[in-house]
Design an enzyme around this catalytic site. Structure first.
Site, PDB file in Angstrom:
ATOM      1  N   ARG A  95       0.694  -1.575  -0.028  1.00  0.00           N
ATOM      2  CA  ARG A  95      -0.071   0.128   0.122  1.00  0.00           C
ATOM      3  C   ARG A  95       1.052   1.838   0.009  1.00  0.00           C
ATOM      4  NH1 ARG A  95      -1.639   2.466   5.113  1.00  0.00           N
ATOM      5  NH2 ARG A  95       0.120   1.905   6.399  1.00  0.00           N
TER       6      ARG A  95
ATOM      7  N   ARG B 112      -2.416  10.393   3.580  1.00  0.00           N
ATOM      8  CA  ARG B 112      -3.344  11.174   4.146  1.00  0.00           C
ATOM      9  C   ARG B 112      -3.932  11.894   3.973  1.00  0.00           C
ATOM     10  NH1 ARG B 112       0.636  11.005   9.405  1.00  0.00           N
ATOM     11  NH2 ARG B 112       1.571   8.815   9.069  1.00  0.00           N
TER      12      ARG B 112
ATOM     13  N   ARG C 274      19.864  -6.276   0.579  1.00  0.00           N
ATOM     14  CA  ARG C 274      20.246  -5.309   0.451  1.00  0.00           C
ATOM     15  C   ARG C 274      20.818  -4.834   2.566  1.00  0.00           C
ATOM     16  NH1 ARG C 274      19.762  -3.727  -4.454  1.00  0.00           N
ATOM     17  NH2 ARG C 274      19.929  -1.874  -4.281  1.00  0.00           N
TER      18      ARG C 274
ATOM     19  N   ARG D 297      18.898   9.381   1.354  1.00  0.00           N
ATOM     20  CA  ARG D 297      18.121  10.223   2.267  1.00  0.00           C
ATOM     21  C   ARG D 297      19.578  11.101   2.988  1.00  0.00           C
ATOM     22  NH1 ARG D 297      14.895   6.713   6.895  1.00  0.00           N
ATOM     23  NH2 ARG D 297      16.122   5.314   6.951  1.00  0.00           N
TER      24      ARG D 297
ATOM     25  N   GLU E  81      22.713   8.591   2.916  1.00  0.00           N
ATOM     26  CA  GLU E  81      22.170   6.921   3.249  1.00  0.00           C
ATOM     27  C   GLU E  81      22.928   6.592   1.453  1.00  0.00           C
ATOM     28  OE1 GLU E  81      19.995   5.940   5.812  1.00  0.00           O
ATOM     29  OE2 GLU E  81      18.663   5.072   4.545  1.00  0.00           O
TER      30      GLU E  81
ATOM     31  N   TYR F  72      12.600  -8.741   7.740  1.00  0.00           N
ATOM     32  CA  TYR F  72      12.169  -7.611   8.039  1.00  0.00           C
ATOM     33  C   TYR F  72      12.069  -7.251  10.012  1.00  0.00           C
ATOM     34  CZ  TYR F  72      12.768  -2.466   9.345  1.00  0.00           C
ATOM     35  OH  TYR F  72      13.026  -1.511   9.974  1.00  0.00           O
TER      36      TYR F  72
ATOM     37  N   ASP G 232      11.054  -4.720  12.975  1.00  0.00           N
ATOM     38  CA  ASP G 232      11.341  -3.856  13.119  1.00  0.00           C
ATOM     39  C   ASP G 232      11.784  -3.526  15.206  1.00  0.00           C
ATOM     40  OD1 ASP G 232      10.979  -0.864  12.315  1.00  0.00           O
ATOM     41  OD2 ASP G 232       8.753  -1.405  12.592  1.00  0.00           O
TER      42      ASP G 232
END
Ligand code: FDA
Length: 383
Positions: free
Chosen positions: A175, A179, A258, A289, A312, A360, A362
């Protein structure tokens, strides 16, 4: 070996397992870590020249809606009220992310209401609604329309994956949040913040126990190491949070990752970009970034004439590089299934963490999964 458990890897997963096994289950735990520090990729330290806390393996912001994880983390640290916001530079303009009403109105030079903006996006997205969304570009256009996609997604994604989004699978994105308010909080979790006195102090408190010993600079898969796979597995229970394919000597192939390269710089200004993270949308800018670390702790007394930044860059990892994000290609998934079969046959070894599961995670997910590993260990001890 006079311990009940060997934990491989002193990242958040390994440290949580070690802390809980020692303090909840009363086990004697040895944590072995290949690097010269604890904390895994969430490690932070004070940059020596400026005293600014830097995250050596990329920006780490703690956020969670999981109440038990939040309560657990708060046993070892308090959190600041830092709220993460990200901006994106495109040409000579800076826009707020995630794409929100401010982004859309700035981009279209208009003052649309929420419903007008939603209709505007819907109109543009309709182009591919029932058509072929077989690649990332088409999928993204079907979600947010071509204008927003080309402005904010295409260049960044191409740099992130070193590939044209037309050649990337649609599954890379599930997705693309838009907002229709002016809320540009990056995370929408219940809790968010940064550890008041840094990640490393948090982690040190976790293992401040007579029952936990840490051995740094010890690669568990190197036969020369004091504590290694060959002199441990089968003799004592092991929780392994290193790379899954390396554990099996890449017997059925290497899983692809990666990695990131960071270009560090101390800049002669007290404020380089006015915020912590600015992404770069243009493909002509080679980095993804720029992180300016002082903004993570506005409450601290940092120097007013210098600041630390890191640019980065993303690329495919070679075996000797730090693995950061699983590529998760069709081939990877096939190989992963075979490693999972091998892992199930490995008695007395529990695989966990982002490297040990090739997922991945968090930080809050790494803690939650470690707590589940501890529950399983506890259940085995009571049988
Ligand atoms: P982690 O990689 O941290 O630890 C594994 C440890 O095992 C490492 O220290 C490694 O050296 C060691 N090891 C590996 N092989 C070994 C061996 N053979 N012998 C001994 N030791 C070995 N999350 C979040 O919540 N907010 C954020 O903002 C971010 N930001 C972010 C940025 C970037 C660039 C990345 C890549 C990731 C994030 N994350 C994040 C995710 C976060 O980094 C992740 O949740 C934790 O690192 C997971 O902890 P683990 O213990 O699973 O792995």
């Amino acid at each position: 070996m006079n311990v009940d458990l060997v934990v491989v890897g002193a990242g958040l997963c390994g440290l949580t397992v070690a802390e809980r096994c020692a303090n909840r289950l009363g086990m004697r735990v040895l944590v072995v870590e290949a690097r010269r520090h604890i904390g895994g990729n969430a490690y932070s330290e004070l940059e020596p020249e400026t005293g600014i806390e830097v995250h050596r393996y990329g920006a780490h912001l703690f956020h969670t809606s999981n109440e038990s994880v939040w309560a657990y983390a708060n046993r070892f640290t308090r959190f600041t009220d830092y709220v993460h916001r990200v901006y994106i530079r495109r040409g000579d303009e800076i826009f707020p992310l995630p794409i929100n009403l401010a982004t859309i109105n700035q981009f279209t030079r208009s003052a649309m209401s929420p419903s007008e903006a939603a209709a505007w996006v819907r109109d543009r997205a309709a182009q591919y609604r029932d058509g072929d969304v077989g690649n990332l570009e088409r999928k993204a256009i079907s979600l947010i329309g071509r204008d927003l996609y080309e402005a904010f997604v295409r260049g960044y994604t191409a740099k992130q994956w070193e590939a044209d989004p037309m050649d990337l699978p649609a599954a890379v994105i599930t997705r693309l949040p838009v907002r229709y308010t002016y809320d540009n909080r990056y995370f929408s979790d219940t809790h968010e913040g940064l550890p008041v006195d840094g990640y490393t102090r948090w982690f040190e408190r976790m293992i401040d126990s007579d029952r936990v010993e840490i051995l740094l600079g010890n690669d568990f898969l190197d036969r020369q190491s004091a504590v290694n796979k060959h002199n441990t597995v089968g003799r004592v229970e092991v929780v392994y949070t290193g790379p899954l394919d390396r554990y099996f000597d890449r017997a059925v192939g290497g899983l692809t990752w990666r990695t990131l390269d960071f270009a560090w710089e101390i800049v002669p200004t007290g404020d380089y970009q006015g915020t912590a993270v600015i992404n770069y949308a243009d493909r002509s800018v080679p980095f993804l970034r720029t992180i300016e670390f002082r903004h993570f702790h506005p409450e601290r007394d940092y120097p007013r004439d210098r600041s630390v930044i890191a640019r980065e860059y993303s690329r495919l990892a070679r075996p000797e590089d730090e693995p950061y994000y699983p590529v998760n290609s069709t081939m990877d998934r096939r190989i992963l299934r075979r490693y999972r079969d091998l892992a199930r046959q490995e008695t007395g070894v529990h695989f966990g963490g982002r490297l040990g599961t090739y997922r991945y995670l968090d930080m809050h997910m790494a803690i939650a999964s470690a707590l589940r590993v501890v529950d399983r260990l506890a259940a085995r001890r009571t049988v």
